[in-house]
Enzyme design. Structure first.
Site, PDB file in Angstrom:
ATOM      1  N   GLY A  15      33.920  57.873  63.841  1.00 48.25           N
ATOM      2  CA  GLY A  15      32.628  58.499  63.542  1.00 48.25           C
ATOM      3  C   GLY A  15      31.627  58.149  64.635  1.00 48.25           C
ATOM      4  O   GLY A  15      30.440  57.988  64.378  1.00 48.25           O
ATOM      5  N   THR A  17      30.359  59.859  66.998  1.00 50.17           N
ATOM      6  CA  THR A  17      29.297  60.810  67.350  1.00 50.17           C
ATOM      7  C   THR A  17      28.372  61.048  66.156  1.00 50.17           C
ATOM      8  O   THR A  17      27.492  61.893  66.211  1.00 50.17           O
ATOM      9  CB  THR A  17      29.894  62.170  67.801  1.00 50.17           C
ATOM     10  OG1 THR A  17      30.795  62.614  66.774  1.00 50.17           O
ATOM     11  CG2 THR A  17      30.634  62.032  69.109  1.00 50.17           C
ATOM     12  N   GLY A  18      28.600  60.319  65.089  1.00 50.57           N
ATOM     13  CA  GLY A  18      27.838  60.569  63.856  1.00 50.57           C
ATOM     14  C   GLY A  18      26.489  59.862  63.815  1.00 50.57           C
ATOM     15  O   GLY A  18      26.145  59.040  64.672  1.00 50.57           O
ATOM     16  N   LEU A  20      25.211  57.645  61.668  1.00 49.47           N
ATOM     17  CA  LEU A  20      25.150  56.199  61.421  1.00 49.47           C
ATOM     18  C   LEU A  20      25.350  55.410  62.719  1.00 49.47           C
ATOM     19  O   LEU A  20      24.640  54.435  62.995  1.00 49.47           O
ATOM     20  CB  LEU A  20      26.213  55.790  60.387  1.00 49.47           C
ATOM     21  CG  LEU A  20      26.154  54.317  60.012  1.00 49.47           C
ATOM     22  CD1 LEU A  20      24.955  54.037  59.116  1.00 49.47           C
ATOM     23  CD2 LEU A  20      27.432  53.879  59.314  1.00 49.47           C
ATOM     24  N   ASP A 183      27.242  47.149  51.727  1.00 47.98           N
ATOM     25  CA  ASP A 183      26.060  47.547  50.970  1.00 47.98           C
ATOM     26  C   ASP A 183      24.883  47.011  51.765  1.00 47.98           C
ATOM     27  O   ASP A 183      24.585  45.819  51.722  1.00 47.98           O
ATOM     28  CB  ASP A 183      26.072  46.936  49.560  1.00 47.98           C
ATOM     29  CG  ASP A 183      24.940  47.499  48.719  1.00 47.98           C
ATOM     30  OD1 ASP A 183      23.805  47.577  49.250  1.00 47.98           O
ATOM     31  OD2 ASP A 183      25.168  47.874  47.558  1.00 47.98           O
ATOM     32  N   HIS A 184      24.241  47.912  52.523  1.00 50.91           N
ATOM     33  CA  HIS A 184      23.271  47.401  53.499  1.00 50.91           C
ATOM     34  C   HIS A 184      22.051  46.748  52.834  1.00 50.91           C
ATOM     35  O   HIS A 184      21.356  45.959  53.449  1.00 50.91           O
ATOM     36  CB  HIS A 184      22.859  48.490  54.499  1.00 50.91           C
ATOM     37  CG  HIS A 184      21.892  49.506  53.960  1.00 50.91           C
ATOM     38  ND1 HIS A 184      22.267  50.534  53.136  1.00 50.91           N
ATOM     39  CD2 HIS A 184      20.555  49.644  54.122  1.00 50.91           C
ATOM     40  CE1 HIS A 184      21.210  51.263  52.841  1.00 50.91           C
ATOM     41  NE2 HIS A 184      20.150  50.745  53.420  1.00 50.91           N
ATOM     42  N   LYS A 188      19.448  42.889  53.569  1.00 50.18           N
ATOM     43  CA  LYS A 188      18.022  42.913  53.938  1.00 50.18           C
ATOM     44  C   LYS A 188      17.477  41.490  53.860  1.00 50.18           C
ATOM     45  O   LYS A 188      17.861  40.720  52.979  1.00 50.18           O
ATOM     46  CB  LYS A 188      17.246  43.869  53.029  1.00 50.18           C
ATOM     47  CG  LYS A 188      17.582  45.341  53.323  1.00 50.18           C
ATOM     48  CD  LYS A 188      16.729  46.291  52.535  1.00 50.18           C
ATOM     49  CE  LYS A 188      17.213  47.724  52.668  1.00 50.18           C
ATOM     50  NZ  LYS A 188      16.701  48.461  53.823  1.00 50.18           N
ATOM     51  N   HIS A 246      23.218  49.625  45.405  1.00 49.10           N
ATOM     52  CA  HIS A 246      22.081  48.811  45.856  1.00 49.10           C
ATOM     53  C   HIS A 246      21.356  48.121  44.693  1.00 49.10           C
ATOM     54  O   HIS A 246      21.122  46.920  44.716  1.00 49.10           O
ATOM     55  CB  HIS A 246      21.069  49.658  46.630  1.00 49.10           C
ATOM     56  CG  HIS A 246      21.666  50.427  47.773  1.00 49.10           C
ATOM     57  ND1 HIS A 246      22.686  49.940  48.545  1.00 49.10           N
ATOM     58  CD2 HIS A 246      21.385  51.661  48.275  1.00 49.10           C
ATOM     59  CE1 HIS A 246      22.999  50.827  49.482  1.00 49.10           C
ATOM     60  NE2 HIS A 246      22.231  51.885  49.330  1.00 49.10           N
ATOM     61  N   LYS A 336      13.511  59.512  44.838  1.00 48.36           N
ATOM     62  CA  LYS A 336      13.173  60.112  46.132  1.00 48.36           C
ATOM     63  C   LYS A 336      11.903  60.950  45.970  1.00 48.36           C
ATOM     64  O   LYS A 336      11.523  61.301  44.858  1.00 48.36           O
ATOM     65  CB  LYS A 336      14.322  61.007  46.610  1.00 48.36           C
ATOM     66  CG  LYS A 336      15.548  60.195  47.067  1.00 48.36           C
ATOM     67  CD  LYS A 336      16.463  61.044  47.931  1.00 48.36           C
ATOM     68  CE  LYS A 336      17.734  60.306  48.302  1.00 48.36           C
ATOM     69  NZ  LYS A 336      17.559  59.281  49.341  1.00 48.36           N
TER      70      LYS A 336
HETATM   71  C1  BG6 Z   1      21.534  54.948  51.232  1.00 47.49           C
HETATM   72  C2  BG6 Z   1      21.418  56.159  50.359  1.00 47.49           C
HETATM   73  O1  BG6 Z   1      22.584  54.122  50.807  1.00 47.49           O
HETATM   74  O2  BG6 Z   1      20.302  54.201  51.173  1.00 47.49           O
HETATM   75  C3  BG6 Z   1      20.243  57.026  50.797  1.00 47.49           C
HETATM   76  O3  BG6 Z   1      22.615  56.930  50.468  1.00 47.49           O
HETATM   77  C4  BG6 Z   1      18.971  56.204  50.834  1.00 47.49           C
HETATM   78  O4  BG6 Z   1      20.070  58.130  49.916  1.00 47.49           O
HETATM   79  C5  BG6 Z   1      19.181  54.928  51.650  1.00 47.49           C
HETATM   80  O5  BG6 Z   1      17.963  57.005  51.432  1.00 47.49           O
HETATM   81  C6  BG6 Z   1      17.968  54.023  51.555  1.00 47.49           C
HETATM   82  O6  BG6 Z   1      18.126  52.963  52.461  1.00 47.49           O
HETATM   83  P1  BG6 Z   1      16.855  52.246  53.097  1.00 47.49           P
HETATM   84  O7  BG6 Z   1      17.415  51.053  53.803  1.00 47.49           O
HETATM   85  O8  BG6 Z   1      16.214  53.240  54.017  1.00 47.49           O
HETATM   86  O9  BG6 Z   1      15.930  51.898  51.981  1.00 47.49           O
END
Ligand code: BG6
Length: 486
Positions: A15, A17-18, A20, A183-184, A188, A246, A336
């Site tokens: 991925g 060229t994507g 992320l 899970d980003h 944080k 999340h 959102k």
């Molecule tokens: C992603 C979701 O995991 O997290 C997105 O798929 C969401 O829909 C994003 O916008 C939010 O991440 P952050 O770090 O910008 O708050």
């Protein structure tokens, strides 16, 4: 002694060229390089389906890094770093291409078994299984190496059944200890800080329970709508996109018992116990434990169905049936197209009993601010200066983002570094996923059929549907995020 910092590390991004890779992965790798955190012999093979020269690819990455990085980028410094990056064209479904990849990996790395491979799947989930199976059938997995790890992005399945199928296909090729599910949010800065706050301050440990805490609010709001991701989002919705991963992770980190150590499995064992103790969601809970919302104009978004009943907002009340938390509501809210982008965890303590003073005090509030501001605020009752006995609220504020302006590393810097160092603490283990999917599936199956009536409209740029105001029903009866001054 050989440490992970000195071995030859070959990262392979599927991925390349994507979005992320351009927005997050390469800018994060560049920052790690600038700070001297990348292994000495690090190199990146970035895989895409389009034909591209290395030069064209480097220029794309430079443009993207300048656009998406929060820090100033020096072109020459970036191009020096890019010497470690090569582009490789590959069709994800074509077994022949994986044989070429294997040959390239053998040519690029020495046969020294201290070499190691970090495979990163930054592709649509449809390709997760085919790529992993091809890594096996091409013989790449059998290349002698110190380690081979697989980093995998969300979404990991759409429900428990599809996640199980996906996991089975991956687990045939990689053992659980080598699978790093991202899970980003967990990476944080302020989320990582929760362990410090809870376990390194004696003032919090003894009160972190149902005897002293009235309710917990976990709020992750976004100002943007679905943008260009309507196709993905309309089949996903906020429950799967945000709550299953999340928000439930934030809940587990806030609620877990102190782990015996900060080792990956000790921490994840404690999170699993929280997930096991979640009170199941059933039909009797629909009226008072769930609100689903959809922002106005959502159905006109690109690639969204005109009669879509997908939720863009979820508020849900969760109970953890264990000794520490019995009876304490955890309110989760995500949406959102809201008024502001903000994420925070708010702990509302019980009101103290004013046995000596006939004064109406307020509950103490501890706010853990995750973004955009990072910091911690503690709200206290204090005497209002003057000759009368009056109370007022004071805020003790630790503003991390003021002190370390723009220095907070992006989650992906931490996650990439941890994956290279073999630390999986911040990555989701399979049993965590199973339990969170099971919980979210129980909400989905209860909701299905009633979606039309359940879905509440709300205006873009608002605080969400008006029903939210009546949802918080204990303690100070308020959503604390609405009290914030932005
Ligand atoms: C992603 C979701 O995991 O997290 C997105 O798929 C969401 O829909 C994003 O916008 C939010 O991440 P952050 O770090 O910008 O708050």
């Amino acid at each position: 002694m050989i440490t992970d910092a000195t071995i030859q590390t070959q990262m392979i991004i599927f991925g390349g060229t994507g979005d992320l890779t351009h927005r997050k992965l390469v800018p994060a790798l560049f920052q790690l390089h600038l700070h001297g955190f990348l292994p000495k012999d690090f190199s990146l093979l970035s895989i895409g389906r389009r034909p591209k020269t290395h030069g064209e690819y480097h220029q794309d990455l430079l443009d993207a890094t300048k656009k998406f990085s929060t820090k100033a980028i020096d072109d020459q410094e970036f191009l020096d770093f890019a010497k470690a990056i090569s582009y490789f064209r590959l069709d994800f479904d074509n077994p022949e291409d994986y044989l070429r990849l294997k040959q390239t990996l053998e040519d690029r790395t020495s046969s020294d078994p201290e070499r190691s491979f970090l495979f990163y799947l930054a592709v649509s989930p449809d390709y997760f299984s085919p790529i992993v199976e091809n890594l096996e059938s091409s013989g790449i997995r059998a290349l002698p190496s110190l380690w081979q790890r697989l980093v995998i992005e969300k979404p990991f399945g759409q429900d428990l059944d599809s996640a199980t199928l996906l996991n089975e296909s991956i687990a045939r090729v990689f053992p659980e200890k080598d699978i790093y599910r991202i899970d980003h949010y967990v990476a944080k800065e302020m989320i990582q800080n929760i362990n410090m706050l809870r376990f390194q301050n004696t003032i919090f440990g003894p009160v972190w329970n149902r005897h002293h805490i009235d309710n917990v609010q976990i709020t992750v709001l976004e100002k943007e709508g679905v943008g260009t991701r309507g196709g993905y989002y309309d089949h996903t919705g906020a429950l799967r996109d945000m709550v299953q991963n999340h928000l439930l992770q934030l809940l587990a980190i806030t609620a877990m018992e102190p782990p015996v150590s900060l080792d990956a499995d000790d921490v994840r064992n404690e999170k699993v116990k929280v997930f096991e103790a979640l009170r199941p969601f059933g039909p009797e809970d629909l009226s008072h434990r769930l609100i689903l919302g959809q922002y106005s104009g959502y159905t006109q978004e690109d690639k969204v169905s005109e009669d879509s009943t997908t939720e863009t907002l979820v508020a849900t009340k969760i109970f953890i049936d264990n000794e520490r938390w019995q009876g304490v509501p955890f309110y989760l809210l995500t949406g959102k197209a809201m008024k502001n982008k903000t994420a925070q965890i708010t702990i509302e303590f019980r009101k103290s009993n004013p046995y000596t003073l006939d004064l109406d005090n307020q509950p103490n509030i501890l706010e853990i601010k995750i973004q955009p501001d990072e910091g911690i605020t503690l709200h206290l009752n204090v005497k209002k200066p003057g000759v009368m006995d009056q109370m007022t609220m004071a805020e003790m504020d630790y503003c991390q983002s003021c002190l370390y302006l723009f220095n907070s590393p992006d989650s992906y810097e931490k996650l990439l570094l941890d994956a290279m160092n073999g630390d999986s603490t911040l990555f989701t283990r399979w049993d965590e996923l199973q339990l969170t999917w099971k919980y979210v599936d129980s909400i989905q199956s209860t909701v299905n059929g009633d979606r039309n009536t359940l879905l509440k409209p709300y205006n873009v740029g608002s605080f969400g549907p008006e029903e939210l105001d009546r949802f918080v029903d204990s303690g100070a009866s308020t959503w604390w995020f609405q009290n914030r001054i932005y």
